[in-house]
Design an enzyme around this catalytic site. Structure first.
Site, PDB file in Angstrom:
ATOM      1  N   LYS A   1      35.787  43.401  47.305  1.00  0.00           N
ATOM      2  CA  LYS A   1      35.427  43.214  45.899  1.00  0.00           C
ATOM      3  C   LYS A   1      35.134  44.534  45.193  1.00  0.00           C
ATOM      4  O   LYS A   1      35.099  44.583  43.971  1.00  0.00           O
ATOM      5  CB  LYS A   1      34.265  42.235  45.780  1.00  0.00           C
ATOM      6  CG  LYS A   1      34.713  40.821  46.122  1.00  0.00           C
ATOM      7  CD  LYS A   1      33.691  39.760  45.759  1.00  0.00           C
ATOM      8  CE  LYS A   1      34.247  38.366  45.952  1.00  0.00           C
ATOM      9  NZ  LYS A   1      34.409  38.006  47.379  1.00  0.00           N
TER      10      LYS A   1
HETATM   11  C1  LIG Z   1      35.212  37.036  47.925  1.00  0.00           C
HETATM   12  C2  LIG Z   1      35.577  37.199  49.344  1.00  0.00           C
HETATM   13  C3  LIG Z   1      36.668  36.506  49.925  1.00  0.00           C
HETATM   14  C4  LIG Z   1      37.479  35.495  49.152  1.00  0.00           C
HETATM   15  O1  LIG Z   1      38.303  36.103  48.185  1.00  0.00           O
HETATM   16  P1  LIG Z   1      38.938  35.206  47.018  1.00  0.00           P
HETATM   17  O2  LIG Z   1      39.613  36.182  46.126  1.00  0.00           O
HETATM   18  O3  LIG Z   1      37.768  34.536  46.349  1.00  0.00           O
HETATM   19  O4  LIG Z   1      39.861  34.238  47.652  1.00  0.00           O
HETATM   20  C5  LIG Z   1      37.006  36.766  51.241  1.00  0.00           C
HETATM   21  N1  LIG Z   1      36.284  37.612  51.988  1.00  0.00           N
HETATM   22  C6  LIG Z   1      35.217  38.288  51.494  1.00  0.00           C
HETATM   23  C7  LIG Z   1      34.466  39.202  52.373  1.00  0.00           C
HETATM   24  C8  LIG Z   1      34.830  38.118  50.150  1.00  0.00           C
HETATM   25  O5  LIG Z   1      33.773  38.779  49.672  1.00  0.00           O
END
Ligand SMILES: *Cc1c(COP(=O)(O)O)cnc(C)c1O
Length: 432
Positions: A107
């Site tokens: 993220k």
């Molecule tokens: C947010 C997140 C996901 C999921 O990603 P999406 O884009 O919501 O499908 C997977 N792994 C981690 C560690 C995350 O923080």
């Protein structure tokens, strides 16, 4: 660049409006009106390009008429300050490590890029904004870090008291400057409700310039495509078609990969790998999309029962079920299988996976086992194992390496403002 609402193709806005509004007023999602194809020359020499150079070409093609080349360059230099290595795990399997940013999760790509894009647009208007975010853990840390010390932007993060992990709390509460952490006496849903109520309060929104940093913001989606190209640049020399498995929750990450494919990236197939929250897998199996309440799992950043970006995926494939099924497979795994695979892979190869990456790995293997062709498999490794060390079984815990960025947090002082779950208290806080 222009964007339309998935609920109304005639509702068209420019990039700046899509970034600050986040969501169209009709509750659809913003999608680019045009998804341009990158020239084949770009792919011919991609192995010589850095992730920043790749990001520049992608943005240049998308942001036509919205941002100058020079400004795109600056935004990328400030936002993308780390790499995404495709690390060999075994045979034809690679782990695309997306956790080399400041908060050790993928993220960081989206949050840092959005912060720079907002700062750029604000700089032109000489304006100030207040970002409100409700978090159950991971997103808040990435947003806090991404917007830290960004001119003209104040960030208020609401989190449920006692309901985020110790290291997540430290990531939210130790930055200071333009980042304020509100520790709400309530649940994540209460935090989310406070934020939603604030946006609907016209008295408040007239007095304070509010914006969100929601994960469905187009400014967070676009940078998540960069590392798909960057992994192709690293693995192209193997000369085999590439399958990507994405551990998915809200389906933003996989959606970004599908946009990259539309822009010309050679992708053989996508695998949507999920935990017990299997709404999308059920959709692939039955053709019916049936959202359900989320259930708690070890890979908790993927505990989503109604993935927002399903709408965007539908849009990308013209809502044709058969076409979607040709491009993506989906598999679901429970916590036990996930934990076992972490141990098994570690014992066999020495490679440590976090629970999200492990779900991605499992989905990849399951798909590859159905294929006869010689393929390169990549699973997106979305978080550093140390972030989720609490979820490991006792014998595995000591084997997880804790990076300095995380151990340093332990000595930092938590600063939060404790607040009742009461909108009027929250509103007067925002008005001061
Ligand atoms: C947010 C997140 C996901 C999921 O990603 P999406 O884009 O919501 O499908 C997977 N792994 C981690 C560690 C995350 O923080």
């Amino acid at each position: 660049m222009k964007l339309y609402s998935t609920n109304n193709p005639n509702h068209i806005v420019d990039l700046q409006e899509a970034v600050f509004k986040g969501l169209p007023p009709d509750n659809g999602l913003y999608m680019p009106t045009v998804i341009p194809k990158l020239p084949s020359a770009f792919f011919d020499t991609i192995e010589n390009k850095s992730i920043q150079e790749i990001a520049f070409e992608v943005c240049k093609a998308l942001f036509v008429g919205s941002i100058s080349d020079n400004d795109i360059h600056t935004i990328i230099q400030k936002a993308i300050t780390f790499t995404a290595p495709a690390v060999h795990v075994e045979n034809n399997i690679y782990s695309l490590e997306l956790y080399h940013g400041p908060t050790l999760a993928f993220k960081d790509f989206g949050a840092r890029f959005m912060a720079q894009l907002m700062a750029y647009f604000l700089g032109k208007k000489n304006n100030n904004i207040n970002i409100l975010v409700a978090t159950s853990g991971d997103t808040g840390g990435a947003v806090a870090s991404g917007f830290f010390k960004t001119d003209g932007i104040n960030v208020t993060i609401l989190y449920p008291s006692g309901k985020v992990s110790a290291s997540q709390e430290k990531q939210l509460t130790t930055l200071g400057h333009n980042i304020t952490a509100l520790e709400i006496d309530g649940t994540f849903d209460d935090c989310q409700k406070l934020v939603k109520t604030a946006f609907l309060d016209s008295d408040l929104t007239q007095k304070v310039n509010l914006s969100s940093a929601n994960s469905i913001n187009i400014a967070r989606l676009i940078p998540q495509s960069f590392y798909y190209y960057a992994s192709y640049a690293q693995l192209k020399k193997l000369g085999k078609p590439i399958v990507y498995s994405i551990p998915s929750g809200n389906f933003g990450n996989i959606c970004a990969g599908m946009i990259a494919q539309k822009m010309g990236l050679p992708v053989h197939h996508f695998v949507a790998s999920v935990n017990a929250n299997d709404t999308f897998v059920q959709f692939l199996n039955t053709g019916t999309y049936l959202p359900k309440p989320s259930v708690a799992t070890l890979s908790n950043a993927m505990d989503v029962g109604n993935p927002s970006n399903f709408v965007r995926i539908n849009e990308l494939f013209n809502k044709e079920f058969g076409v979607i099924k040709n491009h993506v497979s989906g598999y679901s795994f429970d916590d036990k299988v996930t934990q076992n695979s972490i141990r098994e892979i570690y014992n066999r190869t020495g490679y440590m996976m976090d629970p999200h990456g492990a779900v991605g790995y499992l989905g990849l293997m399951k798909y590859l086992n159905t294929q006869k062709e010689n393929l390169t498999g990549v699973f997106l490794h979305t978080a550093h194992p140390a972030k989720f060390v609490d979820t490991y079984e006792p014998d595995m815990k000591p084997k997880v390496e804790i990076p300095k960025a995380l151990s340093d947090l332990e000595n930092k002082q938590k600063v939060s403002i404790k607040m009742k779950n009461d909108f009027n208290v929250f509103k007067s806080f925002l008005l001061q």
